[in-house]
Design a protein around this motif. Structure first.
Motif, PDB file in Angstrom:
ATOM      1  N   HIS A  66       1.518   4.134   0.885  1.00  0.00           N
ATOM      2  CA  HIS A  66       0.563   5.245   0.893  1.00  0.00           C
ATOM      3  C   HIS A  66       0.357   5.727  -0.549  1.00  0.00           C
ATOM      4  CE1 HIS A  66      -1.000   9.311   1.564  1.00  0.00           C
ATOM      5  NE2 HIS A  66      -1.408   8.867   2.736  1.00  0.00           N
ATOM      6  N   PRO A  67      -0.914   5.982  -0.939  1.00  0.00           N
ATOM      7  CA  PRO A  67      -1.185   6.310  -2.344  1.00  0.00           C
ATOM      8  C   PRO A  67      -0.461   7.578  -2.820  1.00  0.00           C
ATOM      9  CG  PRO A  67      -3.141   6.613  -0.960  1.00  0.00           C
ATOM     10  CD  PRO A  67      -2.142   5.880  -0.138  1.00  0.00           C
ATOM     11  N   GLU A  68      -0.232   8.532  -1.929  1.00  0.00           N
ATOM     12  CA  GLU A  68       0.431   9.775  -2.345  1.00  0.00           C
ATOM     13  C   GLU A  68       1.904   9.812  -1.989  1.00  0.00           C
ATOM     14  OE1 GLU A  68      -1.276  13.667  -1.041  1.00  0.00           O
ATOM     15  OE2 GLU A  68      -3.124  12.469  -1.222  1.00  0.00           O
ATOM     16  N   TRP A  69       2.221   9.297  -0.800  1.00  0.00           N
ATOM     17  CA  TRP A  69       3.565   9.494  -0.276  1.00  0.00           C
ATOM     18  C   TRP A  69       4.460   8.266  -0.384  1.00  0.00           C
ATOM     19  CZ3 TRP A  69       0.638  12.118   4.198  1.00  0.00           C
ATOM     20  CH2 TRP A  69       0.395  13.448   3.848  1.00  0.00           C
ATOM     21  N   GLY A  70       3.930   7.234  -1.016  1.00  0.00           N
ATOM     22  CA  GLY A  70       4.756   6.053  -1.177  1.00  0.00           C
ATOM     23  C   GLY A  70       4.912   5.266   0.115  1.00  0.00           C
ATOM     24  N   ARG A  71       6.047   4.614   0.227  1.00  0.00           N
ATOM     25  CA  ARG A  71       6.240   3.700   1.341  1.00  0.00           C
ATOM     26  C   ARG A  71       6.526   4.413   2.657  1.00  0.00           C
ATOM     27  NH1 ARG A  71       9.260  -1.914   0.196  1.00  0.00           N
ATOM     28  NH2 ARG A  71       9.942  -1.992   2.356  1.00  0.00           N
ATOM     29  N   ILE A  72       5.695   4.152   3.634  1.00  0.00           N
ATOM     30  CA  ILE A  72       5.867   4.767   4.960  1.00  0.00           C
ATOM     31  C   ILE A  72       6.460   3.707   5.899  1.00  0.00           C
ATOM     32  CG2 ILE A  72       4.701   6.045   6.802  1.00  0.00           C
ATOM     33  CD1 ILE A  72       4.087   7.320   4.159  1.00  0.00           C
ATOM     34  N   PRO A  73       7.587   4.030   6.556  1.00  0.00           N
ATOM     35  CA  PRO A  73       8.176   3.038   7.465  1.00  0.00           C
ATOM     36  C   PRO A  73       7.331   2.865   8.734  1.00  0.00           C
ATOM     37  CG  PRO A  73       9.485   5.067   7.469  1.00  0.00           C
ATOM     38  CD  PRO A  73       8.396   5.255   6.452  1.00  0.00           C
ATOM     39  N   PRO A  74       7.398   1.684   9.332  1.00  0.00           N
ATOM     40  CA  PRO A  74       6.556   1.412  10.513  1.00  0.00           C
ATOM     41  C   PRO A  74       6.784   2.400  11.663  1.00  0.00           C
ATOM     42  CG  PRO A  74       8.163  -0.354  10.157  1.00  0.00           C
ATOM     43  CD  PRO A  74       8.185   0.512   8.943  1.00  0.00           C
ATOM     44  N   ASN A  75       8.008   2.867  11.810  1.00  0.00           N
ATOM     45  CA  ASN A  75       8.254   3.806  12.909  1.00  0.00           C
ATOM     46  C   ASN A  75       7.481   5.118  12.726  1.00  0.00           C
ATOM     47  OD1 ASN A  75       9.900   2.164  14.461  1.00  0.00           O
ATOM     48  ND2 ASN A  75      11.749   2.761  13.328  1.00  0.00           N
ATOM     49  N   ASP A  76       7.020   5.392  11.498  1.00  0.00           N
ATOM     50  CA  ASP A  76       6.239   6.612  11.247  1.00  0.00           C
ATOM     51  C   ASP A  76       4.739   6.413  11.430  1.00  0.00           C
ATOM     52  OD1 ASP A  76       8.597   7.814  10.662  1.00  0.00           O
ATOM     53  OD2 ASP A  76       8.109   8.334   8.580  1.00  0.00           O
ATOM     54  N   PHE A  77       4.279   5.160  11.352  1.00  0.00           N
ATOM     55  CA  PHE A  77       2.819   5.019  11.482  1.00  0.00           C
ATOM     56  C   PHE A  77       2.354   4.117  12.622  1.00  0.00           C
ATOM     57  CE2 PHE A  77       3.715   1.610   8.421  1.00  0.00           C
ATOM     58  CZ  PHE A  77       2.878   0.584   8.835  1.00  0.00           C
ATOM     59  N   ILE A  78       3.196   3.214  13.078  1.00  0.00           N
ATOM     60  CA  ILE A  78       2.781   2.381  14.215  1.00  0.00           C
ATOM     61  C   ILE A  78       2.482   3.241  15.459  1.00  0.00           C
ATOM     62  CG2 ILE A  78       3.566   0.598  15.856  1.00  0.00           C
ATOM     63  CD1 ILE A  78       2.510  -0.596  13.260  1.00  0.00           C
ATOM     64  N   PRO A  79       3.340   4.240  15.761  1.00  0.00           N
ATOM     65  CA  PRO A  79       3.014   5.097  16.913  1.00  0.00           C
ATOM     66  C   PRO A  79       1.666   5.804  16.748  1.00  0.00           C
ATOM     67  CG  PRO A  79       5.300   5.433  16.258  1.00  0.00           C
ATOM     68  CD  PRO A  79       4.668   4.584  15.188  1.00  0.00           C
ATOM     69  N   LEU A  80       1.313   6.182  15.513  1.00  0.00           N
ATOM     70  CA  LEU A  80       0.003   6.814  15.285  1.00  0.00           C
ATOM     71  C   LEU A  80      -1.113   5.822  15.566  1.00  0.00           C
ATOM     72  CD1 LEU A  80       0.652   8.721  11.920  1.00  0.00           C
ATOM     73  CD2 LEU A  80       0.793   9.610  14.260  1.00  0.00           C
ATOM     74  N   ALA A  81      -0.922   4.592  15.107  1.00  0.00           N
ATOM     75  CA  ALA A  81      -1.932   3.556  15.330  1.00  0.00           C
ATOM     76  C   ALA A  81      -2.111   3.302  16.825  1.00  0.00           C
ATOM     77  CB  ALA A  81      -1.530   2.269  14.616  1.00  0.00           C
ATOM     78  N   GLU A  82      -0.997   3.436  17.560  1.00  0.00           N
ATOM     79  CA  GLU A  82      -1.054   3.146  18.992  1.00  0.00           C
ATOM     80  C   GLU A  82      -1.783   4.237  19.777  1.00  0.00           C
ATOM     81  OE1 GLU A  82       3.077   2.489  19.806  1.00  0.00           O
ATOM     82  OE2 GLU A  82       2.932   0.325  19.423  1.00  0.00           O
ATOM     83  N   GLU A  83      -1.989   5.392  19.129  1.00  0.00           N
ATOM     84  CA  GLU A  83      -2.709   6.469  19.808  1.00  0.00           C
ATOM     85  C   GLU A  83      -4.217   6.251  19.771  1.00  0.00           C
ATOM     86  OE1 GLU A  83      -1.404  10.163  18.134  1.00  0.00           O
ATOM     87  OE2 GLU A  83       0.630   9.887  18.913  1.00  0.00           O
TER      88      GLU A  83
END
Ligand code: C2E
Ligand code: MG
Ligand code: MG
Ligand code: MG
Length: 292
Positions: A66-83
């Motif tokens: 992420h350009p601001e927050w650096g590396r985001i682990p999959p457990n933090d964004f895959i659930p968002l993608a699944e929504e």
């Protein structure tokens, strides 16, 4: 359901939840551009033979820079993608990127081993998933037995006829299906009977406790016994220490994955592992069976 609702009742957590909510909201927004802005990438973790340390397969794991927050682990964004429908585009990107990496390694002279990708449970509900996989195999001229799909029982628990149809189709293509995180949830043995599963991945929690917990040992033993009876391959996840390795070896667990051998690494580092340009960790620290 939403965090907003919690917000009004749990006052002393309100500010944390605000930050959490804001971050979540932003991640969800930004994820829409992550593919086109080239912020997603894959890392690869080896799966190894418990006795020889030889690499027998790879797992592709997604990361988001992420350009601001650096590396985001999959457990933090895959659930968002699944929504949203976003998990479809991301899932397609993962399959194609993994296939492309295989082709690149092969061109560099590496002998290929099967690669697995994790598939969102929801993906199985979208008609045509099997065709996307078939298409990718054709495009990259990759043999189906070099691709494995890791699913969790969350996909099977939905008990949707589309899911078994899709799994049957994939398995007829020759794609292998692995049941990830086995032992973590309900772990119904009926799934192993009902669906064309080829591989059981023993959940990391067993590795965590295996050395001192006799019950964990007993559960792993029975999973291994069942796997033999069902003619399934087995791999234990999350092996971090020599003691854990020894325990899984003594239980006759054939395959292992974990930080002890290697953390997930970039495509470049994986290439050097596959080309044996660098001494692979287990060989480097001489964990050959008779030395343990
Ligand atoms: P998973 O599929 O069960 O993957 C194993 C996770 O354990 C990975 O975390 C891996 O880096 C980590 N791991 C491996 N060896 C060890 C070890 O020895 N010790 C410890 N503590 N951890 C170890 P990661 O990469 O953060 O992925 C977490 C989960 O996110 C994955 O669990 C999977 O469910 C999901 N995920 C990752 N990539 C994808 C993807 O491309 N698509 C989808 N849908 N889900 C993904
Ligand atoms: Mg997995
Ligand atoms: Mg797992
Ligand atoms: Mg997991």
């Amino acid at each position: 359901r939403s965090r907003r609702e919690n917000h009004s009742t749990v006052h002393h957590y309100a500010s944390n939840l605000d930050i959490d909510y804001y971050r979540r909201y932003r991640l969800e927004q930004d994820l829409h551009y992550a593919i086109e802005r080239d912020q997603l990438f894959l890392e690869y973790q080896p799966k190894v033979d418990s006795w020889t340390g030889k690499i027998i397969g790879l797992e592709a794991l997604i990361r988001w820079q992420h350009p601001e927050w650096g590396r985001i682990p999959p457990n933090d964004f895959i659930p968002l993608a699944e929504e949203s429908a976003l998990h479809i585009a991301i899932g397609d990107w993962v399959v194609e990127t993994a296939c492309q990496a295989m082709i690149n390694w092969s061109r560099a002279g590496a002998e290929l081993v099967p690669i697995s990708v994790n598939v969102s449970p929801k993906r199985f509900l979208i008609p045509g998933f099997e065709h996307q996989i078939e298409q990718a195999l054709t495009t990259y001229k990759l043999s189906a037995d070099l691709l494995e799909l890791e699913i969790t029982e969350a996909a099977l628990i939905m008990d949707d006829p589309n899911i078994s149809r899709t799994l049957e189709h994939l398995s007829q293509l020759g794609v292998r299906i692995a049941l990830d995180d086995f032992g973590k949830g309900y772990s119904s043995m009926v799934y192993l009977q009902r669906y064309p599963i080829n591989v059981i991945k023993i959940d990391r929690q067993f590795a965590t406790h295996i050395v001192e917990d006799r019950k964990a040992q007993a559960i792993v033993k029975s999973i291994l016994y069942m796997a033999t009876e069902f003619n399934l391959a087995v791999i234990a996840e999350g092996i971090e220490t020599l003691q854990q390795l020894e325990m899984f070896r003594s239980l006759n667990c054939p395959n292992i994955q974990g930080y002890l051998f290697s953390r997930p690494v970039s495509a470049e580092v994986m290439e050097s592992f596959l080309l044996r340009e660098v001494l692979y960790p287990i060989e480097a620290c001489s964990l050959a069976p008779d030395t343990v």
